[in-house]
Design an enzyme around this catalytic site. Structure first.
Site, PDB file in Angstrom:
ATOM      1  N   ILE A  25      -7.492  -9.410 -11.525  1.00  0.00           N
ATOM      2  CA  ILE A  25      -7.888  -8.986 -13.106  1.00  0.00           C
ATOM      3  C   ILE A  25      -9.369  -8.792 -12.919  1.00  0.00           C
ATOM      4  O   ILE A  25     -10.047  -9.439 -12.390  1.00  0.00           O
ATOM      5  CB  ILE A  25      -7.321 -10.003 -14.041  1.00  0.00           C
ATOM      6  CG1 ILE A  25      -5.930 -10.126 -14.046  1.00  0.00           C
ATOM      7  CG2 ILE A  25      -8.140  -9.571 -15.262  1.00  0.00           C
ATOM      8  CD1 ILE A  25      -5.042  -8.942 -14.550  1.00  0.00           C
ATOM      9  N   LEU A  26      -9.496  -7.520 -13.524  1.00  0.00           N
ATOM     10  CA  LEU A  26     -11.278  -7.234 -13.365  1.00  0.00           C
ATOM     11  C   LEU A  26     -11.656  -7.628 -14.738  1.00  0.00           C
ATOM     12  O   LEU A  26     -11.307  -8.017 -15.783  1.00  0.00           O
ATOM     13  CB  LEU A  26     -11.232  -5.502 -13.465  1.00  0.00           C
ATOM     14  CG  LEU A  26     -10.642  -4.937 -12.249  1.00  0.00           C
ATOM     15  CD1 LEU A  26     -10.569  -3.310 -12.475  1.00  0.00           C
ATOM     16  CD2 LEU A  26     -11.284  -5.290 -10.938  1.00  0.00           C
ATOM     17  N   ASN A  29      -4.726   2.967 -13.320  1.00  0.00           N
ATOM     18  CA  ASN A  29      -3.673   2.112 -12.779  1.00  0.00           C
ATOM     19  C   ASN A  29      -2.441   2.688 -12.727  1.00  0.00           C
ATOM     20  O   ASN A  29      -2.041   3.355 -13.365  1.00  0.00           O
ATOM     21  CB  ASN A  29      -3.850   0.578 -13.334  1.00  0.00           C
ATOM     22  CG  ASN A  29      -2.985  -0.368 -12.985  1.00  0.00           C
ATOM     23  OD1 ASN A  29      -2.868  -0.602 -11.838  1.00  0.00           O
ATOM     24  ND2 ASN A  29      -2.124  -0.733 -14.086  1.00  0.00           N
ATOM     25  N   HIS A  57       1.491   1.365 -13.042  1.00  0.00           N
ATOM     26  CA  HIS A  57       2.239   0.025 -13.473  1.00  0.00           C
ATOM     27  C   HIS A  57       3.670   0.396 -13.463  1.00  0.00           C
ATOM     28  O   HIS A  57       4.237   1.457 -13.904  1.00  0.00           O
ATOM     29  CB  HIS A  57       1.844  -0.511 -15.039  1.00  0.00           C
ATOM     30  CG  HIS A  57       2.508  -1.604 -15.104  1.00  0.00           C
ATOM     31  ND1 HIS A  57       2.143  -2.927 -14.906  1.00  0.00           N
ATOM     32  CD2 HIS A  57       3.651  -1.798 -16.172  1.00  0.00           C
ATOM     33  CE1 HIS A  57       3.228  -3.649 -15.474  1.00  0.00           C
ATOM     34  NE2 HIS A  57       4.050  -3.093 -16.160  1.00  0.00           N
ATOM     35  N   ASN A  95       1.509   2.747  -2.790  1.00  0.00           N
ATOM     36  CA  ASN A  95       1.037   3.832  -3.447  1.00  0.00           C
ATOM     37  C   ASN A  95      -0.444   4.519  -2.847  1.00  0.00           C
ATOM     38  O   ASN A  95      -0.710   5.698  -3.063  1.00  0.00           O
ATOM     39  CB  ASN A  95       0.749   3.450  -5.000  1.00  0.00           C
ATOM     40  CG  ASN A  95       1.873   3.262  -5.576  1.00  0.00           C
ATOM     41  OD1 ASN A  95       2.244   4.385  -6.308  1.00  0.00           O
ATOM     42  ND2 ASN A  95       2.347   2.283  -5.853  1.00  0.00           N
ATOM     43  N   GLY A 120       0.679  -1.195   0.138  1.00  0.00           N
ATOM     44  CA  GLY A 120      -0.145  -0.094   0.010  1.00  0.00           C
ATOM     45  C   GLY A 120       0.727   1.239   0.050  1.00  0.00           C
ATOM     46  O   GLY A 120       0.271   2.162   0.482  1.00  0.00           O
TER      47      GLY A 120
HETATM   48  C1  GAR Z   1       3.693  -1.133  -7.168  1.00  0.00           C
HETATM   49  O1  GAR Z   1       4.983  -1.177  -7.771  1.00  0.00           O
HETATM   50  C2  GAR Z   1       2.731  -1.368  -8.338  1.00  0.00           C
HETATM   51  O2  GAR Z   1       3.200  -0.446  -9.556  1.00  0.00           O
HETATM   52  C3  GAR Z   1       2.830  -2.495  -8.881  1.00  0.00           C
HETATM   53  O3  GAR Z   1       2.692  -3.178  -7.619  1.00  0.00           O
HETATM   54  C4  GAR Z   1       3.358  -2.378  -6.694  1.00  0.00           C
HETATM   55  C5  GAR Z   1       2.514  -2.183  -5.370  1.00  0.00           C
HETATM   56  O4  GAR Z   1       3.166  -1.538  -4.272  1.00  0.00           O
HETATM   57  N1  GAR Z   1       1.586  -2.904  -9.743  1.00  0.00           N
HETATM   58  C6  GAR Z   1       1.605  -3.889 -10.718  1.00  0.00           C
HETATM   59  O5  GAR Z   1       2.608  -4.449 -10.981  1.00  0.00           O
HETATM   60  C7  GAR Z   1       0.337  -3.798 -11.317  1.00  0.00           C
HETATM   61  N2  GAR Z   1       0.527  -4.315 -12.533  1.00  0.00           N
HETATM   62  P1  GAR Z   1       2.505  -1.004  -3.294  1.00  0.00           P
HETATM   63  O6  GAR Z   1       1.270  -1.825  -2.728  1.00  0.00           O
HETATM   64  O7  GAR Z   1       3.354  -0.527  -2.317  1.00  0.00           O
HETATM   65  O8  GAR Z   1       1.567   0.258  -3.712  1.00  0.00           O
END
Ligand code: GAR
Length: 208
Positions: free
Chosen positions: A92-93, A107, A109, A14, A12
């Site tokens: 995946i939605l 989203n 990425h 982000n 979490g």
């Molecule tokens: C982040 O690096 C995000 O970009 C990635 O998962 C991590 C989550 O970190 N998402 C993906 O790869 C989606 N395809 P967080 O839970 O600390 O935000």
């Protein structure tokens, strides 16, 4: 003020960047009204600490992704969500979900799309693939979500340099710090303040 629902699966960080952006005024046109996690996660603690309503909708409790996504839709509709942010959300939605919220889901990425993205490309796997390929620059992308994994219109991207001694972990950390945590709140504010326009599948950011 628009209502934002944030979907998470992991640490979490982000989500934290969004919470901090709300506190310091970078995100001022929208408010996080709920956090939903598809598994037990540290994101729950972050939501709790900041008094944000939290719901766990566990993917494994549903026999298929249609039922799981219908439950998510129910929860999101209760909140009158204007924007749904996938902040490290790994389920995946369904097409139904992405249709109902067309151009309302964003989203983050951890690569410069269209590199290192698509089905099965998430988290550390993305950084492993980037290092294997030997790219000298990677980064992060915020994009709209449609039925194609990582296939929606690109909103913002930020490049990050790769260093010779990087591991997937050090690269992941730098991409988060230098790119993800900056462009995700920025994109959310652009959306909430009505600055994003999509023309022929390409996002234009309206000037002030
Ligand atoms: C982040 O690096 C995000 O970009 C990635 O998962 C991590 C989550 O970190 N998402 C993906 O790869 C989606 N395809 P967080 O839970 O600390 O935000």
């Amino acid at each position: 003020m628009l209502n934002i629902v944030v979907l998470v699966s992991g640490g979490g960080s982000n989500l934290q960047a969004l919470i901090d952006a709300e506190k310091n005024g970078i995100l001022k046109s929208g408010k996080i009204v709920k956090v939903i996690s598809d598994r037990e996660s540290y994101a729950e603690v972050r939501a709790e600490k900041n008094n944000i309503p939290f719901e766990r909708v566990v993917r494994k409790d549903f026999s298929n992704k249609e039922e799981f996504c219908d439950k998510l839709i129910d929860e999101i509709q209760k909140e009158n969500a204007d924007l749904i942010i996938l902040a490290g959300f790994l389920s995946i939605l369904t097409e139904k979900f992405t249709k109902i919220y067309e151009n309302k889901i964003i989203n983050v990425h951890p690569s410069l799309i269209p590199s290192f993205c698509g089905d099965g490309m998430y988290g550390l796997k993305v950084h492993k693939a980037a290092l294997k390929k030997g790219v000298k620059v990677t980064g992060a992308t915020v994009h709209f979500v449609n039925a194609i994994t990582d296939g929606g219109a690109i909103i913002l991207q930020k490049p990050v340099g790769v260093m010779e001694n990087d591991t997937p972990e050090t690269l992941q950390k730098r991409v988060m710090e230098q790119a993800e945590w900056k462009i995700l709140p920025m994109a959310a504010e652009y959306f909430c303040s009505g600055k994003l326009k999509i023309e022929n599948d390409v996002v234009k950011i309206k000037e002030d």
